[in-house]
Every structure is written in C-alpha cells, then in structure tokens.
Design a protein around this motif. Structure first.
Motif, PDB file in Angstrom:
ATOM      1  N   LEU A 680       0.833  -1.207   0.000  1.00 18.03           N
ATOM      2  CA  LEU A 680       0.000   0.000   0.000  1.00 18.03           C
ATOM      3  C   LEU A 680       0.866   1.255   0.000  1.00 18.03           C
ATOM      4  CD1 LEU A 680      -2.735  -1.119   2.555  1.00 18.03           C
ATOM      5  CD2 LEU A 680      -3.048  -0.762   0.101  1.00 18.03           C
ATOM      6  N   TRP A 681       1.899   1.268   0.850  1.00 14.20           N
ATOM      7  CA  TRP A 681       2.770   2.442   0.882  1.00 14.20           C
ATOM      8  C   TRP A 681       3.573   2.570  -0.409  1.00 14.20           C
ATOM      9  CZ3 TRP A 681       1.388   6.021   3.857  1.00 14.20           C
ATOM     10  CH2 TRP A 681       0.874   5.773   5.136  1.00 14.20           C
ATOM     11  N   GLN A 682       3.933   1.447  -1.013  1.00 14.85           N
ATOM     12  CA  GLN A 682       4.655   1.545  -2.278  1.00 14.85           C
ATOM     13  C   GLN A 682       3.745   2.052  -3.395  1.00 14.85           C
ATOM     14  OE1 GLN A 682       6.350  -1.982  -4.130  1.00 14.85           O
ATOM     15  NE2 GLN A 682       8.174  -0.805  -4.662  1.00 14.85           N
ATOM     16  N   ILE A 683       2.466   1.657  -3.361  1.00 15.56           N
ATOM     17  CA  ILE A 683       1.511   2.185  -4.342  1.00 15.56           C
ATOM     18  C   ILE A 683       1.454   3.709  -4.238  1.00 15.56           C
ATOM     19  CG2 ILE A 683      -0.939   2.337  -4.934  1.00 15.56           C
ATOM     20  CD1 ILE A 683      -1.192  -0.607  -4.126  1.00 15.56           C
ATOM     21  N   LEU A 684       1.350   4.202  -2.996  1.00 10.33           N
ATOM     22  CA  LEU A 684       1.299   5.658  -2.813  1.00 10.33           C
ATOM     23  C   LEU A 684       2.582   6.308  -3.313  1.00 10.33           C
ATOM     24  CD1 LEU A 684      -0.360   6.004   0.714  1.00 10.33           C
ATOM     25  CD2 LEU A 684      -1.381   6.495  -1.512  1.00 10.33           C
ATOM     26  N   MET A 685       3.726   5.725  -2.981  1.00 13.40           N
ATOM     27  CA  MET A 685       5.001   6.291  -3.404  1.00 13.40           C
ATOM     28  C   MET A 685       5.095   6.330  -4.932  1.00 13.40           C
ATOM     29  SD  MET A 685       8.871   4.946  -2.576  1.00 13.40           S
ATOM     30  CE  MET A 685       8.744   3.629  -3.794  1.00 13.40           C
ATOM     31  N   MET A 686       4.746   5.218  -5.583  1.00 15.37           N
ATOM     32  CA  MET A 686       4.820   5.151  -7.044  1.00 15.37           C
ATOM     33  C   MET A 686       3.840   6.121  -7.698  1.00 15.37           C
ATOM     34  SD  MET A 686       5.014   0.995  -7.382  1.00 15.37           S
ATOM     35  CE  MET A 686       4.759   1.016  -9.147  1.00 15.37           C
ATOM     36  N   THR A 687       2.638   6.199  -7.136  1.00 13.20           N
ATOM     37  CA  THR A 687       1.611   7.061  -7.731  1.00 13.20           C
ATOM     38  C   THR A 687       1.994   8.524  -7.612  1.00 13.20           C
ATOM     39  OG1 THR A 687      -0.059   5.413  -7.138  1.00 13.20           O
ATOM     40  CG2 THR A 687      -0.844   7.605  -7.719  1.00 13.20           C
ATOM     41  N   TRP A 688       2.451   8.931  -6.435  1.00 12.99           N
ATOM     42  CA  TRP A 688       2.840  10.334  -6.267  1.00 12.99           C
ATOM     43  C   TRP A 688       4.067  10.681  -7.107  1.00 12.99           C
ATOM     44  CZ3 TRP A 688       1.569   9.536  -0.509  1.00 12.99           C
ATOM     45  CH2 TRP A 688       0.261   9.981  -0.253  1.00 12.99           C
ATOM     46  N   ASN A 689       4.972   9.738  -7.264  1.00 15.84           N
ATOM     47  CA  ASN A 689       6.097   9.989  -8.168  1.00 15.84           C
ATOM     48  C   ASN A 689       5.601  10.214  -9.588  1.00 15.84           C
ATOM     49  OD1 ASN A 689       8.642  10.093  -6.888  1.00 15.84           O
ATOM     50  ND2 ASN A 689       8.597   7.893  -6.489  1.00 15.84           N
ATOM     51  N   ALA A 690       4.641   9.377 -10.014  1.00 15.21           N
ATOM     52  CA  ALA A 690       4.092   9.505 -11.368  1.00 15.21           C
ATOM     53  C   ALA A 690       3.362  10.831 -11.561  1.00 15.21           C
ATOM     54  CB  ALA A 690       3.148   8.339 -11.657  1.00 15.21           C
ATOM     55  N   LYS A 691       2.783  11.356 -10.482  1.00 15.92           N
ATOM     56  CA  LYS A 691       2.052  12.623 -10.559  1.00 15.92           C
ATOM     57  C   LYS A 691       2.967  13.824 -10.331  1.00 15.92           C
ATOM     58  CE  LYS A 691      -1.988  12.771  -8.427  1.00 15.92           C
ATOM     59  NZ  LYS A 691      -3.005  12.998  -9.495  1.00 15.92           N
ATOM     60  N   GLY A 692       4.264  13.549 -10.073  1.00 15.61           N
ATOM     61  CA  GLY A 692       5.199  14.645  -9.848  1.00 15.61           C
ATOM     62  C   GLY A 692       5.119  15.244  -8.457  1.00 15.61           C
ATOM     63  N   GLN A 693       4.436  14.584  -7.543  1.00 13.37           N
ATOM     64  CA  GLN A 693       4.312  15.074  -6.162  1.00 13.37           C
ATOM     65  C   GLN A 693       5.393  14.392  -5.312  1.00 13.37           C
ATOM     66  OE1 GLN A 693       0.182  13.981  -5.641  1.00 13.37           O
ATOM     67  NE2 GLN A 693      -0.532  16.027  -6.232  1.00 13.37           N
ATOM     68  N   PHE A 694       6.620  14.886  -5.476  1.00 14.66           N
ATOM     69  CA  PHE A 694       7.785  14.175  -4.960  1.00 14.66           C
ATOM     70  C   PHE A 694       7.921  14.247  -3.438  1.00 14.66           C
ATOM     71  CE2 PHE A 694       8.983  15.541  -9.335  1.00 14.66           C
ATOM     72  CZ  PHE A 694       8.901  14.277  -9.912  1.00 14.66           C
ATOM     73  N   LYS A 695       7.462  15.324  -2.830  1.00 11.79           N
ATOM     74  CA  LYS A 695       7.527  15.396  -1.365  1.00 11.79           C
ATOM     75  C   LYS A 695       6.608  14.355  -0.733  1.00 11.79           C
ATOM     76  CE  LYS A 695       8.950  20.222  -0.835  1.00 11.79           C
ATOM     77  NZ  LYS A 695       8.611  21.554  -0.252  1.00 11.79           N
ATOM     78  N   LEU A 696       5.414  14.210  -1.326  1.00 11.43           N
ATOM     79  CA  LEU A 696       4.508  13.179  -0.832  1.00 11.43           C
ATOM     80  C   LEU A 696       5.097  11.785  -1.063  1.00 11.43           C
ATOM     81  CD1 LEU A 696       0.980  14.477  -1.898  1.00 11.43           C
ATOM     82  CD2 LEU A 696       1.796  14.098   0.431  1.00 11.43           C
TER      83      LEU A 696
END
Length: 739
Positions: A680-696
């Motif tokens: 679950l945490w990796q999904i969030l990390m990958m998704t925010w990276n894909a959206k350019g929200q790098f701090k998140l």
C-alpha cells in the motif's frame, strides 16, 4: 489444524487409525498366545531392513506419519523397587506399573519414526522393541543407540498391539536404564568376555582418546566414565579424564555435563587452563554469556601464555558480541542472514523491553515494561527448538516433512512439528538446566507427572512435549524477506518451524500491536504502534482479513473464541446489517468503483469508526480496487482514493492528503500490520512519483521503510538494496484472490 472431512485423505487416515486404536483398547489386559517366534521376528525385521535399503537406493522418500495414541506418564520408580516380568507375561495395551523387564538386542536396528529392533528376555522369548525420541541418524547412528547385544532394563514396560503383531513401545526414553556389562542385573549368559576387568585407567583413557579422534563421542564418554569410576585413579588423572570428557560433552551439545566436568575441581583457582576454557564454552552454549566471560577472564589472568588462553582471547570477542546483543538489541543483520543459510544462527536473545505477567482470564501474557515507539524492537528471540524441511529432502541437514497425528485430540499438523518432539526431548535430557523455559509453556489440559524419579534423576514426558509443541510451535520461512523469492528460485516448497518460549506467551488479538519476522531461528518482534509501558503485547494467530476461518481456527487449534473489538462488533451486528454490508462490498469487488455516496452508505452500517475497530472486509475490497486501477487502467486518482481508504479501513488515521492537489502526508495513528501494508505504501510512493508530487512520494517512502522493518524483514539495513526487488515482486503478484 483439527482434521475435518475437507482434508479427505488425511481425514480418512485419521479415522482408520482411530478405529485401530479402539480395537486395540478392547484387548487391554489380554496375554496374547499367538506371538511370533524369535526366529520369525528376526526374519521380518531383516526383510524390512532390506526393503528400506532398496527404497533408499531407488531415491524413494516417504512422508512420515507420527501417530500419538493414548498418553501415559513416564515411570517415576527406582528400578531397585520394581519386580521382574518376562515377555510371556506381558499384557496388551498395558503399562506394567511396579514391574521391570531385562532385554537384550539380537539384531541391528532400523530407523523409522522410532529406532526399531528385536529384543529377547532371559528365557529367549522375543519381541519387537520401538524406542522413540532419539537423535537423528546424522548426529547419532541408530546402531550406536541399540547395537546388537545391547542390554537394557525397561521400567514399567508398555506392551501394545502393533501393525505387525505385538511389541514393546518406549515413548519416554527415561524409562530405559542402560546396563554396562558388569552391572549386577546383567545375566551371566549375556556378559561379554572383554569387560572392564583388567583394564587400567591409562588403557581406558587411550581407548577414549581413540574414540574421540574418530568422532565417536558417545563411546569416548563411556570409556572416560569407566576410567573415572574404576577406583584406581589418582586425583591428577581424574581431572584429566574429566577435562577430556568435558570436551566430548561439548561436541554433542551436552553443556550441563560439560560444565559439571569442567567444575570437577571445586576451587576455581586450582583448575587447569583446559577446565577454564571448556567451562567457558559450556556456559556459552547454555546462553550464560556473562558467566562465560568471567571464566575466560580467569583463564587469561591465570594462564596468560597457554594455548587455551590464546583460544580464550578469540572466544572473548564472540562472547562480547552476545552480551552486547542481550543488553542493547543491536545486531549485525547482514551477518545473521549469512548464518541463516547454514542453519541455526549464533546470536543472543534480546528481551529487555518486555516481561511475562498474569492476565485475567488468559493465564499469562507478554507486557511492555517501558514505553516503546512504532518499529522499536520488543524482542529478538533465539528458538529453543528449530527444524527445517524441504520437499526435495536434504536428510543430512533437514528434518522430515510429514504429519503429526494425535488420535486422542483429533488434531493433525502438517510440517515439521513431529521432529520437535524428539529434538526437544534430547535438549531437555542433555541440558536440564534449560528445561524450565520450555516446560513452563502452555500445555492445555494435559496433566504431567513428577519431574524427578525416586532416585532424584530427571524425568522427561514426551506427551507433555507433544502438547507444548502442538500449542506453541510456529511455522516460519527461513528468512521472512526472501520467502517468496527463494521459493521461486529453488522451484520447491521449503518450510521450517520453531518453538520460541518467550513469544509463545503473546496472546491473540485481531488488532495486533506487534508483528513478527524471521531470520533463521531468530524471531524478531517489533511494535506496530507506539505502546506505553505496562501494556499487553498481542498479535493475530490467524489471517485477520479471513473472517470466515478465523474464529474456527482459534477454537480448533487453541480452544478459545476471540473477543477483540472487531470480533465483538461482528458478533453484535444483526444479519440484516451484515447482508447490507456484504452487498456494498460485492459492488466494490465487482466494479472496483465507488462514489462518495456508496462509501457514505457503507460507513453508516458501522457503529465504531475504523480507527477504533478496523474493517477488514472493506480493506480487502479497497486494496483490490487500488491494484486493479494501478495495473489495468493506471487511473492514478482512483489508485490514490482506494489506497487511502484501504489504509483507513485498517485503522490508520491519515490527514493532509488531497487527491487532486496533493498536500502533506500526516499519519496520526497506525493501523493493523497486514502483509499487504508495504504494498500500500509503495503504491502511494509510485503514484505520487508519477504525478510529480515528490515530497509526498518521499513521505510515503519513509512509511514504506517502516512497513519493511515491521512486516517484511524485521530490520531496515537491507531496505535500500532489497525493497525494490522484494516488495515489487510481492506487490506485482500480490492481488488477493476473491474469497
């Protein structure tokens, strides 16, 4: 598990064995008149031996079935107070209390679940003889235990119906008294001409040394013992003999005996350098590292230039590491992984933050004795007993994989549990000073007998061991973080199991505050949330998301029903409400879509908030939906929505996330540590990276690292190098099947 009709072949086998047991019980007290002759028994035994050799040569391997019948207590009698009985007078299914029988082996034994031989009494009558709870073949060959012409005295013998007729069965090896050739009870006709008579201390010592050099430590111990008890030995010779015997005891893991021999000279100032060194090694083997260091310091102070002192200085470094581990819980995790590939690892137990206390209505439990933070190490415990097995089989290093079947409790356990019974039995015999930590474990309603016989010698009850193992053994991977990867690479199913007495005190709750992982025979227990001092530590005994099977498993395997907030809420929820919940969950599972209105309606069907009482069925549906949108359509908005809701359903309290514009990730409260948590945490990390929200994404990575520490590996030293591979493999293959 308890056997059920769904276990088809095992259930059928169990029922067959129970029927045979019932038929055997009907013959209790009967003296059989159709016993096979001595010659027939020997012929059948030799034929079985040949068949086993042929199977081994052909590479055939059979899964072993260990069958536990009616339990009986070991003999607590002194053999001097018992009356003799002969084979012809033995009654079936009877423990002949108040009697003993003299027996001599007449063939070489074979090894199955027991070591099996044919024995005769003084009249020449014969019987099969099965001796259980012995060391495995690669540690001590069966022929060394029941050699041809071995003479023994069996206290209060148990005679029973067997698959091939009738036989003597020994479940408690402490019922056996091994007789040396010159023992007064050995009949003259059975005595050997080359006995102890005429041998000098030096001759016996030389024979003992020869046995030691050839690796026959058991025989060397016998020779040294004969020399010490000869009555013709000087004090100086006796110390040498005791030091030699101490080394033999160290080689076979009998640390109590080694320490006793090393302490032969009461005044430690008068002991030799070898006595100091071997005593220190014995204390290390018993886990008494501080005392081991004391002995090493004395050695180096008194004999600074000796060879033993040189070895002692090297040993000191190892002892210092163990003491540091015990006190601080700081481990070299990468080194532990390397050791785990070879078997049990050489590390100490850390348990400083926890202690065992009484729990009202539960017996005993494990509690914090100080405040701990999420991710803190609660304990890292070395197993009391640890065995491995492989589907392909590695007999030199592995235990047998099979079934442990208890006919009186109607329980079947698949795996390596049966191997623990003999393994633990030998540990308790070899090192009685360590017995309490195991024997104090929960054993259900079984009532054991006395711990010592009339002579004061220790008694070990194998049925008590079986009960403790049945309730307290944990199945485990060799290493938690490599479990999935290692199975794929090896192309086989490997399994291991162990008994960790401290961890066995941890009681069940579906809302666990502790998680466990494994590296070899070390169990790592970490806090899954901040825990104040004086709070009970719990974990879930069964997959908490499998609500259908959980209560059944708890009742069948441990004899209780869970009353945690989740189970209490489920039990108090009416059928109509449950049906409505299931309807909404079914919509989620089938469409992987949910508007806010649907979630609002679903939330109204639950009284307590999810942060207080997790909703595992909602978690599963949201987790599957998140995986669906990530892997099929890559709809990042829906991925974020369902991932966040999956975490919230587990009891996480998350603030600061806006699905469209981002925000700041704040976790106010940790939730239940299910295996999917790192994904679950990796999904969030990958998704925010894909959206350019790098701090998140970076914030999610920190929580991913915490989940890796708690759920995946038990340590985070390997996170940077391993999480991409290990978690990604689990993540990509981790969509649960619909139940």
């Amino acid at each position: 598990m308890a056997a059920s009709s769904g276990d088809s072949r095992l259930f059928e086998f169990l029922e067959q064995q129970k029927s045979k047991l019932e038929e055997s019980r009907k013959r209790t007290g009967e003296i059989p008149r159709d016993r096979d002759s001595r010659q027939t028994l020997i012929g059948l035994h030799l034929a079985q031996d040949e068949l086993m050799k042929e199977d081994k040569a052909a590479g055939k391997q059979k899964r072993l079935f260990t069958i536990i019948g009616d339990p009986y207590l070991p003999s607590a009698a002194c053999h001097e107070n018992l009356k003799k009985i002969l084979i012809r007078d033995l009654q079936l299914e009877t423990h002949h209390r108040g009697r003993y029988i003299l027996l001599r082996c007449v063939v070489l034994p074979i090894r199955q679940n027991a070591i099996i031989s044919v024995v005769e009494d003084e009249t020449g009558d014969a019987s099969t003889f099965s001796l259980y709870q012995q060391e495995p073949e690669h540690i001590r060959p069966a022929a060394d235990i029941l050699n041809e012409s071995t003479v023994l005295l069996l206290k209060e013998p148990y005679f029973k119906v067997t698959a091939g007729g009738y036989g003597l069965r020994v479940d408690h090896p402490t019922d056996v008294v091994w007789l040396v050739d010159h023992h007064p009870k050995v009949p003259n006709a059975w005595r050997k001409s080359h006995g102890l008579v005429g041998k000098t201390v030096e001759e016996l010592k030389t024979e003992g040394n020869s046995c030691f050099l050839s690796g026959n430590y058991a025989e060397a111990i016998k020779k040294y013992s004969q020399a010490s008890s000869s009555g013709l030995i000087t004090p100086e010779e006796d110390e040498i003999i005791h030091n030699n015997r101490a080394l033999c005891h160290l080689k076979v893991g009998k640390y109590d005996a080694a320490l006793k021999d090393a302490s032969f000279i009461v005044n430690h100032n008068a002991r030799s350098d070898k006595a100091h060194y071997r005593g220190a090694l014995a204390l290390y083997g018993l886990g008494n590292f501080e005392e081991s260091m004391t002995w090493l310091n004395r050695l180096i102070e008194k004999f600074p230039e000796s060879v033993a002192a040189k070895q002692g200085r090297q040993e000191m470094e190892r002892v210092k590491l163990r003491i540091e581990e015990q006190k601080t819980g700081k481990y070299n995790w990468k080194k532990m992984y390397r050791y785990a590939k070879l078997g049990p690892v050489d590390f100490a137990t850390y348990d400083t933050p926890v202690e065992v206390r009484q729990v009202e209505g539960k017996g005993r439990g494990l509690f914090t004795n100080k405040s701990v933070k999420c991710g803190d190490l609660l304990a890292c415990e070395k197993a009391f007993s640890y065995v491995c097995a492989s589907e392909k089989g590695f007999p030199e290093t592995s235990a047998a994989f099979g079934a442990l079947i208890n006919l009186t409790t109607n329980r079947v356990k698949i795996g390596t549990d049966a191997a623990h019974i003999s393994n633990v039995y030998q540990k308790l015999i070899d090192n009685p000073s360590r017995a309490h930590s195991f024997l104090d474990s929960y054993h259900g309603t079984y009532e054991p007998g006395p711990e010592r016989n009339e002579d004061g010698a220790s008694i070990i009850d194998s049925f008590l061991i079986e009960r403790i193992v049945s309730f307290n053994a944990f199945g485990c991977p060799v290493t938690s973080k490599n479990q999935e990867l290692s199975r794929k690479q090896a192309g086989e199913v490997s399994t291991s199991s162990g008994v960790w007495p401290l961890a066995a005190y941890i009681n069940h709750s579906c809302i666990a505050n502790c998680a466990r992982t494994f590296i070899g025979d070390m169990m790592i227990m970490r806090a899954t949330q901040d825990i104040p001092g004086n709070i009970e530590i719990t974990w879930c005994y069964h997959d908490p998301t499998n609500r259908v099977d959980l209560q059944k498993s708890l009742l069948e395997n441990w004899g209780f029903k869970c009353t945690c907030p989740v189970c209490t809420e489920e039990g108090s929820t009416g059928k109509d409400i449950t049906a409505q919940r299931n309807k909404y969950i079914a919509i989620l599972n089938s469409t992987h879509k949910a508007e806010d209105v649907l979630f609002g309606q679903l939330n109204q069907l639950y009284r307590p908030p999810a942060k207080e009482v997790p909703r595992f069925e909602v978690f599963l549906a949201c987790y599957k939906a998140a995986m669906y949108w990530l892997l099929s359509d890559f709809n990042l908005t829906l991925v974020l929505r369902f991932t966040k809701k999956a975490l919230e359903a587990l009891g996480f309290e998350i603030e600061g996330i806006n699905e469209s514009s981002g925000g700041k990730l704040v976790v106010r409260k940790q939730g239940v540590p299910v295996p999917e948590l790192p994904r679950l945490w990796q999904i969030l990390m990958m998704t925010w990276n894909a959206k350019g929200q790098f701090k998140l994404a970076e914030a999610a990575k920190k929580h991913l690292k915490m989940a890796y520490l708690i759920v995946v590996a038990g340590e985070d030293e390997t996170f940077k190098e391993d999480y991409d591979l290990t978690i990604k493999n689990a993540f990509l293959g981790g969509v649960r099947k619909n139940r």
